[in-house]
Design an enzyme around this catalytic site. Structure first.
Site, PDB file in Angstrom:
ATOM      1  N   GLY A   1       0.820  -1.205   0.000  1.00 18.37           N
ATOM      2  CA  GLY A   1       0.000   0.000   0.000  1.00 18.37           C
ATOM      3  C   GLY A   1       0.854   1.253   0.000  1.00 18.37           C
ATOM      4  N   SER A   2       0.323   2.285   0.588  1.00 22.61           N
ATOM      5  CA  SER A   2       0.978   3.597   0.491  1.00 22.61           C
ATOM      6  C   SER A   2       2.330   3.646   1.185  1.00 22.61           C
ATOM      7  CB  SER A   2       0.073   4.664   1.085  1.00 22.61           C
ATOM      8  OG  SER A   2      -1.139   4.675   0.376  1.00 22.61           O
ATOM      9  N   THR A   3       2.622   2.689   2.072  1.00 19.19           N
ATOM     10  CA  THR A   3       3.948   2.731   2.696  1.00 19.19           C
ATOM     11  C   THR A   3       5.032   2.577   1.642  1.00 19.19           C
ATOM     12  OG1 THR A   3       3.888   0.364   3.124  1.00 19.19           O
ATOM     13  CG2 THR A   3       3.171   1.790   4.911  1.00 19.19           C
TER      14      THR A   3
ATOM     15  N   LYS B   1       5.238   4.150  -0.984  1.00 14.93           N
ATOM     16  CA  LYS B   1       5.548   5.452  -1.585  1.00 14.93           C
ATOM     17  C   LYS B   1       6.914   5.964  -1.099  1.00 14.93           C
ATOM     18  CE  LYS B   1       0.701   6.610  -2.279  1.00 14.93           C
ATOM     19  NZ  LYS B   1      -0.484   7.118  -1.591  1.00 14.93           N
TER      20      LYS B   1
END
Lengths: 485, 472
Positions: free
Chosen positions: A214-216, A218
């Protein structure tokens, strides 16, 4: 009649010789193979004929051996706080193969290791039985407790590292199991129940389960952008449009879940509000090859990562352009173990230098002589120190005034990144809530942590990571900071 | 043989010298002392390994074994003065070690936990005493082995009864080889039949050997027997097959047929019989194995012992035995320190060699096999030295049968050939086996005594003086 008698004598001699040859074949040529055959109970009998060495955390053994004097086995393994330590210790059972540290360091624990040969010989001469050595771990009992309690009855995992050395400080996985309950010779029912449990309590989620990050992820994408020269630092404007569509598609948009403006923001702001469009575009602009390159430096796609327990491979695969863009926000075919994401946070926190994670600090002979001490090793440098510090300041912004405020610790600089990973067909499964973070004290960063929680039904938006996972990360970091003072 | 070559040195043992051989009874006594002391040390060793102290039965055991061996020796001095000096010590050491192994397995907690467990060492000592008693009786009452020749056909009848009787008793562990006498226990008549049959074959072949050897046609370099002479071998073959089918006992059937072929070959000196014998036993074995489930399972277990783990009892047993051997390695674990009791059922009878393998290692098994080899070798020597064809045939038959039995059991346990239910002579637990084998050794000794005994000095012929050359 003597001629045939002599021939019969030769025949009888051949019979006896054949037996002798066969015996040499069995007891010399094939001896080791038969001795260590998986059906040969002697292996297990020998294993439990003396107390097994212990696995030690913070100077205290979390394992023990109980004398049971059964028909086959003299000793049985017991565990203190079994469910909490199970992902570290694993299981040493009288029936089933040992797992985790019990499995990897089995020879030390049983005393069979070659390095214990001298001890064994001395013990044999002095008439003492064989003794097992101890495994001294890098784990931090307080941090582990914070992680295990924080997860509570939720399904998930925590991995915490010391970024400066790579020492694993916490490794928790829930739901867990108590290895004591299946260590004996007659625990088949309990074993079967645990194996049939659809929540998989015996799965070490921190090391052996991969999730979409997920966004981690990024953070990795931001690092790739700087390393490959797309942007010099996190404050450069990214030139990304308000509505960005995936490449090679008929205008499929990559929506942002945040109401905050994401057009032409800096990476700092994009991390702060977790803008999908910005990082999707970065990943697309860099291309699959460069993304893989950076991901690999963080430890993705490495086949044989051991700590020394084997870690399941985290992947960032080759893929087409739209999928690669989605992977940039951790929402495609890339998957990571909690340990891997902790390594990402650790590499950033350690100014771009990734240390190889490990959890066995020392191996100790029964006479307390240290026979091996693990030296911290550098694994790679995914970021230059400047880029790392730039990324740190952005991650600190996330915690100060972004999606990760729940991880704030007063008086300590904390950097983090939230994530909520969709999964299942049409994202129907309950999303995974992620949080990765690090804390900084005077001399660098003593702790980096990754938390993942499966199936948080209550929250489906991107804030889930900040709400559910961040507080656990905060507690783990606090525990480490407290014990290091 | 060229004219200048000296006489082969083997003649020293085969030709009869009127001077006779030294009796070698003192050699025997010395060897016997070793044969008693060795098992005593083994016994002490087991006790020390298991309980950390000398076993309480040590003195009784040592004296018991010593007494048995001593009685045997004294009787030999009187009734078989010139007999082979090695056989008694060899048999004694095997019997003594067997007792120790059986006692050692009696101490196993694992075996004690099983329902079928009963301590066997005391009984086995009793059976050994009975065996020695029969040994002594044979030495004393069998004045000359040639007397047995008179009982050729009675022997046949007795052998038939012994072999057929187990068919009327329930099968035990898949084979009908026992007869049960209420209150007394079970007897394995096959062990006794081995000796009785050897007597029958020897007597029969001695009479028929000329007919069997000479009346034959030559075909492809082989002498083919006449159809009517094929009768006996066919009958024995058929009988072996019957045993195999009705008693599901591959071992006994192989043993008897093998013994017959060996004796037939020695009697007739015709290689063709061996060829026929091999062909017929191969045909019989393959034929029976193809429809007899019990035999089939054993063959499968032999081909791949580990494949049937958890599925077939037969496979698991063999696999366990193989692992027991492997775990012993070269030097073994030492007395009392192995886990051969993991084999469970029949650990102290059919599979007893596995305990030797684990606790005494390769070295121990080689030594045991050498002792068996020596016993066979002494038997064959006896056959070579025997002065009469009946004695020769009987001695070679008995030693051949002994060798085949050792091969069949040890080979089965070590996975060399399919396992058959037979006992390791002298070592394995089982009364019939130890008693019958002591009798077998006694008969061999008696033949050897006759062979090595100095020939009676030629009677002075009173006429000798008178037939002088009269000079013209």
């Amino acid at each position: 009649m003597n001629k045939p008698v002599r021939r019969i004598a030769i025949f009888c001699g051949i019979l006896i010789l054949a037996l002798m040859a066969r015996d040499n074949w069995l007891q010399f040529v094939r001896a080791d193979e038969l001795k260590n055959n998986k059906h040969n109970m002697r292996v297990q009998i020998a294993r439990y004929s003396q107390p097994r060495g212990n696995i030690i955390v913070d100077g205290k053994a979390v394992t023990d051996s109980k004398e049971v004097n059964g028909i086959n086995y003299k000793y049985k393994r017991t565990y203190t706080n079994g469910p909490m330590w199970a992902p570290v210790t694993g299981l040493s059972s009288q029936v089933y193969s040992p797992t985790m540290l019990e499995g990897v360091e089995d020879k030390i624990l049983t005393g069979d290791d070659d390095r214990l040969f001298f001890n064994r010989t001395i013990d044999m001469i002095t008439g003492k039985g064989k003794k097992g050595g101890d495994v001294i771990t890098t784990l931090n009992a307080k941090a582990q407790e914070a992680a295990f309690k924080g997860l509570g009855d939720k399904k998930g995992a925590v991995a915490a590292l010391d970024p400066r050395t790579g020492k694993i400080l916490a490794l928790a996985s829930t739901p867990s199991y108590d290895p004591s309950t299946i260590a004996g010779a007659n625990d088949g029912d309990a074993w079967k129940k645990l194996n049939d449990d659809k929540n998989k309590p015996m799965l070490n989620r921190a090391l052996r389960e991969t999730y979409p990050p997920g966004s981690t992820f990024k953070v990795v994408t931001a690092a790739a952008a700087m390393e490959h020269g797309l942007y010099g630092n996190v404050d450069e404007k990214t030139n990304s449009p308000k509505k960005w569509t995936l490449p090679d598609t008929q205008g499929v948009p990559l929506p942002n879940e945040t109401p905050m403006p994401c057009d032409n923001v800096s990476m700092r702001a994009a991390l702060q509000w977790s803008c999908n469009s910005v990082f999707g575009k970065i990943s697309a602009d860099l291309g699959n090859q460069k993304m893989i390159e950076t991901a690999n430096k963080f430890g993705f796609n490495s086949d044989d990562l051991t700590v020394p327990v084997g870690v399941t491979k985290s992947v960032y695969p080759k893929d087409n352009r739209p999928q690669n863009a989605m992977a940039g926000i951790g929402q495609a075919s890339n998957r990571a173990t909690p340990l891997q994401m902790a390594m990402v946070a650790a590499a950033v926190a350690n100014n771009g230098k990734l240390m190889e994670p490990y959890m066995v600090d020392k191996l100790r002979a029964p006479n307390l002589n240290v026979i091996e001490t693990h030296q911290p090793k550098e694994m790679s440098r995914p970021l230059t120190p400047e880029h790392a510090q730039s990324l740190q300041s952005a991650m600190e912004t996330v915690v100060e005034e972004g999606t990760g405020t729940a991880a704030k610790i007063s008086g300590v600089k904390v950097g983090g990144k939230t994530g909520t990973a969709q999964h299942g067909v049409d994202n129907s499964g309950n999303p995974y809530a992620w949080f990765i973070s690090y804390a900084k004290s005077g001399d660098g960063s003593p702790v980096a942590v990754a938390v993942v929680i499966e199936g948080s039904d209550t929250m489906r938006d991107d804030i889930a990571g900040g709400k559910l996972a961040a507080p656990i990360a905060k507690n783990v970091m606090e525990a480490v900071l407290k014990t290091q003072k | 043989m060229s004219a200048i070559s000296p006489m082969p040195n083997t003649t020293a043992t085969t030709t009869v010298s009127t001077a006779g051989q030294p009796s070698r009874r003192n050699t025997e006594l010395l060897l016997l002392a070793f044969a008693v002391i060795l098992p005593c040390f083994a016994y002490a060793n087991v006790g020390l390994a298991l309980d950390g102290e000398m076993p309480s039965g040590m003195l009784g055991y040592g004296m018991g074994l010593g007494l048995l061996a001593g009685v045997g020796h004294l009787v030999m001095r009187k009734f078989a003065k010139y007999a082979d000096p090695l056989l008694l010590p060899l048999a004694t050491v095997l019997n003594g070690l067997g007792l120790v192994i059986i006692w050692r397995l009696d101490q196993s907690k694992r075996l004690q936990a099983s329902k079928a467990f009963a301590p066997a060492a005391t009984n086995q000592l009793l059976f050994s005493a009975l065996g020695i008693a029969l040994f002594v009786a044979v030495l004393i009452f069998l004045k000359d082995h040639r007397i047995l020749q008179r009982y050729t056909y009675i022997s046949m009848a007795v052998a038939l009864v012994l072999l057929i009787s187990p068919m009327f008793f329930p099968s035990v562990y898949g084979a009908r080889i026992w007869i049960k006498i209420p209150g007394l226990g079970t007897i394995q008549p096959g062990e006794f039949a081995k000796i009785v049959l050897a007597v029958f074959f020897a007597g029969y072949l001695m009479v028929k050997r000329d007919a069997l050897a000479l009346a034959s046609r030559r075909f492809m370099g082989m002498y083919l027997p006449r159809g009517r002479d094929l009768g006996p071998i066919l009958a024995v073959w058929a009988f072996s097959i019957l045993i195999l089918v009705f008693e599901t006992d591959l071992g006994t059937s192989l043993l008897f047929f093998g013994m017959f072929v060996v004796m037939l070959y020695v009697a007739t000196e015709r290689t063709s019989w061996i060829v026929f014998g091999l062909l017929m036993s191969a045909a019989g074995a393959v034929g029976v194995a193809s429809f007899e489930h019990h035999v089939q399972a054993r063959v499968d277990a032999w081909l791949d012992p580990f494949a049937g783990w958890g599925k077939s009892q037969a496979s698991e047993q063999i696999a366990k035995a193989l692992m027991t051997f492997g775990s012993g390695g070269v030097a073994g674990t030492g007395w009392g320190q192995g886990n051969s009791d993991l084999i469970g059922f029949a650990a102290n009878s059919d599979f007893i060699l596995a305990t030797v393998g684990e606790e005494l290692g390769l070295a121990g098994v080689m030594a045991i096999l050498l002792i068996y080899g020596l016993i066979v070798e002494r038997g064959v020597r006896t056959a070579l030295a025997a002065r009469d064809p009946f004695g020769k045939l009987l001695a070679i038959g008995l030693s051949g049968a002994f060798a085949i039995q050792v091969f069949v059991v040890a080979g089965g346990v070590m996975g060399l050939i399919p396992l058959t239910g037979m006992t390791m002579p002298f070592i394995a637990q089982g009364g019939s086996s130890v008693i019958a084998n002591w009798a077998l050794v006694a008969i061999l000794l008696k033949i050897s005594d006759a062979a090595r005994r100095p020939a009676p000095a030629p009677v002075t012929n009173p006429d000798a003086e008178m037939t002088q050359v009269v000079r013209p």
